[in-house]
Design a protein around this motif. Structure first.
Motif: not given
Length: 586
Positions: A474-476, A478, A504-505, A507-509, A512, A554, A556
């Motif tokens: 998953y991409n969380g 930038e 995309n995840a 939410a952004k984190i 990683t 995921t 980050g």
């Protein structure tokens, strides 16, 4: 002012009023010598005898010339180790005149340490931190400082406990203002000419001083800057320009430079400190000269540096010429000038921390006065007490653990005859990853102990074959398309064919993470090794996976690109210099 209160108080050099109290080992400021001592600075111990003058001589021991009761010239002496009573006995006076009495002892380590407590924001300028006081001359030094409102950027507190600290030191080539005339373009608003990001570790055991080349081609983000009339100006970003245009041009202030540094390094800047040409001249003079070593004679008509080979001390105009020369060493480039500047700063740090400086009240006053007059800082550290708090944090760092490095760059491939530079695609991400992970460039004992934690044990053990690793990505972070980039890299370069792009995840984190079941630990260790995941990224579950269940990776904000380790290497092969070692410029 003499013992009878005659003379003009403003004629007394404040540096000459600091005397050593033999009972406490402290230097004390004695500003008022009238019988009541009513104007004594808060917290200053009263001189013995009240009305007796306790001064320091310009001639050596610390006294100033005044007049005796009959009007004849005399010199008041610093009280000897045993102290003096007001007026003194005839025997004490005779002993003083004949050079008798107890000889002044060299201040032991305890007293030298207390001398450090006075220096205030002086060391904060060079970011090596000598723990400081500065309170006695608060109004004087506080009035010297200039501040810039950088809005919501940076750290509104001086420091954040249990967190790394990043301070951007900017040397501007501004051509306006007293002491800056005659250097290049008259009236220039200045650029970010010399730039050092001083990264102090979370545990305060080490620091990395990262020089950012002024000729680095980069993108400058949109920013807002306070103007001289108090208004706020929105300045659009620009692409593929020199880093040094992040300051002064189009109305950009140091906050815009901070934004640019964050974009390049991935590190949030807590505070900035800015100085101009005059600072080099004044600070080098205040410490009595900075020792340098030249491997060969230098005669540069551009900077006007003219020195023979060997060791010597330089100050004032000569010191400025040394840090400005770019045609005397190495390949005669700005990158070689950066090395010279790093050597100069390292030497100044050593001079500032020497007994010769720290046990001299006169030098300490001049140094603190010069430093505060030279500094422009953000509002969050825009007072002597705040700079003092910052300096106390920095005093914890041993000089041997301060490492100077230059951001790795290569010649700009877009220029037939390269003049500018771009980031080294391999070494720059590695170094920046190390700084983001707070990895020291020196051997620090505390780091060795940290490797023994329970979390780090998750990376140890057998590793599954790449063909057996099953993971959903998953991409969380930038990086646009980061999940697909990672899956493509894992499959094509690492043989992890059972990897899937989950887009995309939710939410952004920030960091990683790799979540896995206990019976997937060997797969997790294998994937962590491939991607350079830190132990903190490992999130083991409590229930075993069933059937074809995959681990969950995921990405980050610390993900920079497929193939770039999430955590930096523990070591990197780039030129380094230590603040505690002298080198000859070649």
């Amino acid at each position: 002012m003499d013992a009878q209160g005659r003379g003009r108080a403003e004629e007394i050099d404040p540096a000459d009023q600091w005397v050593l109290n033999p009972d406490t080992g402290d230097y004390e400021l004695r500003l008022n010598h009238s019988a009541g001592d009513s104007d004594r600075a808060p917290g200053v111990s009263a001189p013995r005898g009240g009305s007796r003058r306790a001064g320091a001589s310009r001639e050596g021991a610390g006294g100033r010339r005044g007049t005796s009761g009959d009007g004849s010239p005399r010199r008041a002496e610093v009280p000897r180790q045993g102290g003096r009573r007001a007026g003194g006995s005839q025997e004490a006076s005779a002993a003083a005149e004949n050079g008798a009495g107890r000889r002044k002892r060299k201040a032991p380590k305890g007293r030298r340490k207390k001398a450090l407590l006075w220096t205030g924001g002086v060391m904060a300028f060079l970011l090596v931190g000598v723990s400081a006081g500065g309170y006695m001359l608060y109004r004087h030094f506080n009035g010297n400082l200039s501040t810039v409102d950088i809005g919501d950027r940076g750290n509104k507190d001086v420091v954040t406990a249990n967190a790394p600290l990043n301070i951007l030191v900017i040397g501007t080539d501004k051509r306006t203002g007293e002491g800056n005339e005659g250097y290049g373009d008259k009236g220039s608003a200045g650029h970010a000419d010399t730039n050092i990001l001083f990264h102090v570790s979370k545990d305060r055991t080490n620091a990395t001083a990262l020089s950012i080349p002024r000729d680095l081609m980069t993108d400058i983000p949109d920013c807002k800057a306070k103007q001289e009339d108090g208004s706020e100006k929105s300045i659009p970003g620009t692409e593929h320009v020199r880093f040094n245009t992040s300051l002064g041009q189009e109305g950009r202030d140091p906050g815009c430079t901070m934004d640019t540094v964050k974009q390049i390094t991935g590190l949030t800047v807590d505070h900035f400190m800015m100085v101009d040409f005059n600072a080099v001249k004044e600070l080098s003079t205040a410490v009595g000269g900075v020792k340098i070593c030249l491997a060969h004679p230098v005669k540069d008509p551009d900077s006007h540096l003219d020195l023979p080979a060997g060791e010597r001390k330089i100050q004032g105009e000569q010191a400025l010429a040394f840090v400005r020369t770019r045609h005397s060493f190495g390949n005669k480039s700005d990158l070689d000038r950066i090395k010279i500047q790093q050597q100069f700063i390292g030497s100044m740090i050593r001079q500032m921390k020497s007994d010769d400086t720290l046990t001299s009240p006169t030098k300490l006053f001049k140094l603190a006065d010069s430093a505060t007059r030279a500094l422009t800082v953000d509002s969050a550290i825009g007072s002597v007490p705040k700079l003092t708090s910052l300096a106390k944090e920095l005093t914890k760092i041993d000089t041997k653990n301060i490492t100077f490095v230059t951001l790795p760059v290569i010649d700009n491939p877009d220029e037939p005859t390269p003049v500018t530079v771009v980031l080294d695609p391999v070494k720059a991400p590695q170094l920046l990853s190390m700084m983001q992970e707070d990895t020291s460039l020196t051997e620090v004992a505390a780091q060795k102990e940290a490797a023994k934690t329970k979390q780090d044990a998750l990376l140890k053990g057998t590793k599954a074959a790449a063909a057996d690793v099953r993971v959903d990505v998953y991409n969380g972070g930038e990086v646009p398309g980061g999940a697909q980039q990672t899956v493509t890299w894992l499959q094509n370069d690492k043989g992890v064919l059972k990897s899937t792009n989950k887009a995309n995840a939710p939410a952004k984190i920030a960091k990683t993470t790799l979540t896995y079941a206990p019976n997937q630990a060997d797969q997790a260790r294998a994937l962590a090794a491939m991607m350079g995941l830190p132990a903190s990224a490992m999130k083991p579950g409590t229930t075993d996976a069933v059937g074809l269940q995959a681990m969950v990776l995921t990405l980050g904000a610390d993900f920079k690109g497929a193939g770039t380790p999430i955590t930096g290497p523990t070591k990197i092969d780039i030129p380094k210099a230590s603040a505690d070692k002298a080198e000859c410029a070649k």
